[in-house]
Write a protein that holds these residues in place. Structure first.
Motif, short mmCIF file in Angstrom:
data_model
loop_
_atom_site.label_atom_id
_atom_site.label_comp_id
_atom_site.label_asym_id
_atom_site.label_seq_id
_atom_site.Cartn_x
_atom_site.Cartn_y
_atom_site.Cartn_z
N ALA A 201 -44.68 -21.17 36.00
CA ALA A 201 -44.12 -22.50 36.28
C ALA A 201 -44.29 -23.41 35.07
O ALA A 201 -45.23 -23.26 34.29
CB ALA A 201 -44.81 -23.11 37.49
N PRO A 202 -43.39 -24.39 34.92
CA PRO A 202 -43.55 -25.37 33.84
C PRO A 202 -44.88 -26.13 34.01
O PRO A 202 -45.38 -26.27 35.14
CB PRO A 202 -42.37 -26.33 34.05
N ALA A 203 -45.42 -26.63 32.91
CA ALA A 203 -46.72 -27.31 32.94
C ALA A 203 -46.73 -28.49 33.91
O ALA A 203 -47.71 -28.69 34.64
CB ALA A 203 -47.10 -27.77 31.53
N TYR A 204 -45.65 -29.26 33.96
CA TYR A 204 -45.65 -30.43 34.84
C TYR A 204 -45.70 -30.02 36.31
O TYR A 204 -46.28 -30.73 37.13
CB TYR A 204 -44.46 -31.37 34.56
N VAL A 205 -45.12 -28.87 36.66
CA VAL A 205 -45.18 -28.39 38.04
C VAL A 205 -46.61 -27.99 38.38
O VAL A 205 -47.10 -28.26 39.48
CB VAL A 205 -44.20 -27.22 38.26
N LYS A 206 -47.29 -27.36 37.43
CA LYS A 206 -48.69 -26.97 37.66
C LYS A 206 -49.56 -28.21 37.85
O LYS A 206 -50.40 -28.26 38.76
CB LYS A 206 -49.20 -26.14 36.48
N VAL A 207 -49.36 -29.23 37.01
CA VAL A 207 -50.15 -30.46 37.13
C VAL A 207 -49.82 -31.14 38.46
O VAL A 207 -50.73 -31.58 39.18
CB VAL A 207 -49.91 -31.40 35.93
N TYR A 208 -48.55 -31.24 38.78
CA TYR A 208 -48.13 -31.82 40.07
C TYR A 208 -48.81 -31.11 41.23
O TYR A 208 -49.37 -31.75 42.13
CB TYR A 208 -46.60 -31.73 40.20
N SER A 209 -48.78 -29.78 41.21
CA SER A 209 -49.35 -28.99 42.30
C SER A 209 -50.86 -29.24 42.43
O SER A 209 -51.37 -29.40 43.54
CB SER A 209 -49.07 -27.51 42.06
N ALA B 243 -47.73 -13.07 50.78
CA ALA B 243 -46.76 -13.47 49.75
C ALA B 243 -46.67 -14.99 49.77
O ALA B 243 -46.46 -15.59 50.82
CB ALA B 243 -45.40 -12.85 50.02
N ARG B 244 -46.87 -15.61 48.59
CA ARG B 244 -46.72 -17.06 48.45
C ARG B 244 -45.43 -17.28 47.68
O ARG B 244 -45.26 -16.80 46.56
CB ARG B 244 -47.90 -17.65 47.70
N ILE B 245 -44.51 -18.02 48.28
CA ILE B 245 -43.21 -18.29 47.68
C ILE B 245 -43.14 -19.78 47.39
O ILE B 245 -43.28 -20.60 48.30
CB ILE B 245 -42.07 -17.87 48.64
N GLN B 246 -42.95 -20.13 46.11
CA GLN B 246 -42.88 -21.52 45.70
C GLN B 246 -41.53 -21.77 45.04
O GLN B 246 -41.12 -21.01 44.16
CB GLN B 246 -44.01 -21.84 44.72
N ARG B 247 -40.85 -22.84 45.49
CA ARG B 247 -39.54 -23.18 44.95
C ARG B 247 -39.53 -24.64 44.56
O ARG B 247 -39.92 -25.50 45.34
CB ARG B 247 -38.46 -22.92 46.01
N LEU B 248 -39.06 -24.90 43.34
CA LEU B 248 -38.93 -26.27 42.86
C LEU B 248 -37.54 -26.78 43.23
O LEU B 248 -36.53 -26.23 42.80
CB LEU B 248 -39.14 -26.34 41.35
N GLN B 249 -37.50 -27.82 44.06
CA GLN B 249 -36.24 -28.41 44.51
C GLN B 249 -35.90 -29.60 43.60
O GLN B 249 -36.77 -30.40 43.27
CB GLN B 249 -36.36 -28.91 45.94
N LEU B 250 -34.63 -29.69 43.24
CA LEU B 250 -34.14 -30.78 42.41
C LEU B 250 -33.12 -31.59 43.20
O LEU B 250 -32.36 -31.03 43.99
CB LEU B 250 -33.47 -30.24 41.15
N ALA B 251 -33.11 -32.88 42.96
CA ALA B 251 -32.06 -33.76 43.50
C ALA B 251 -31.40 -34.41 42.29
O ALA B 251 -32.07 -35.11 41.53
CB ALA B 251 -32.65 -34.80 44.43
#
Length: 159
Positions: A4-12, A124-132
């Motif tokens: 995942a991108p770094a910002y997604v990791k920090v967000y999480s 299984a852990r499924i993670q999806r980044l949603q964009l608007a």
């Protein structure tokens, strides 16, 4: 989530800390410069992570004061259940998924209890980044007992 991108990791990680109560409702997140040091990332990365938290209603940024944690407990309308995607689309946003990560983890006690499976069971852990409108708005996480979906990790980023 290793890809995942770094910002997604920090967000999480920040979202997890908020949910655990490390940063309580009404309190403030550390300053941007402190978050940069804690997570060893750039200011842009911190700002992108906080932007998602703001869009999810978890925090609000107050100029000159800092980033305050909001009371984010969902208010359930028992007459109708809508998804994040559906709600955003009704507001006129174009909703897409930009990244999907799938990994296999061992269920800790809390997850095992929620899934009604023995602790330590492969999940299984499924993670999806949603964009608007091309802006990150939420990280969707789903868990399913791995025995029910063997080999699912081969479908990472295939949406």
């Amino acid at each position: 989530m290793k890809n995942a991108p770094a910002y997604v990791k920090v967000y999480s990680r920040l979202k997890n800390e908020i949910n655990k109560g490390t940063y309580p409702v009404g309190g403030f997140l550390p300053k941007e410069c402190e978050l940069e040091k804690i997570y060893q990332v750039s200011r842009t990365t911190v700002r992108n992570a906080v932007k998602i938290l703001v869009q999810e209603g978890l925090v609000e940024v107050r100029q000159g004061s800092g980033t305050r944690v909001l009371n984010h407990k969902a208010i359930q309308n028992y007459n109708k259940v809508t998804s994040v995607t559906e709600s955003l689309m009704k507001k006129g946003y174009r909703v897409t998924t930009s990244d999907m990560m799938i990994d296999i983890i061992s269920a800790d006690k809390q997850l095992a209890d929620e899934l009604e499976i023995p602790e330590g069971t492969s999940v299984a852990r499924i993670q999806r980044l949603q964009l608007a409108d091309e802006e990150p708005v939420t990280l969707m996480e789903n868990y399913i007992e791995y025995a029910k979906v063997p080999g699912i990790e081969a479908y990472e980023n295939q949406f």
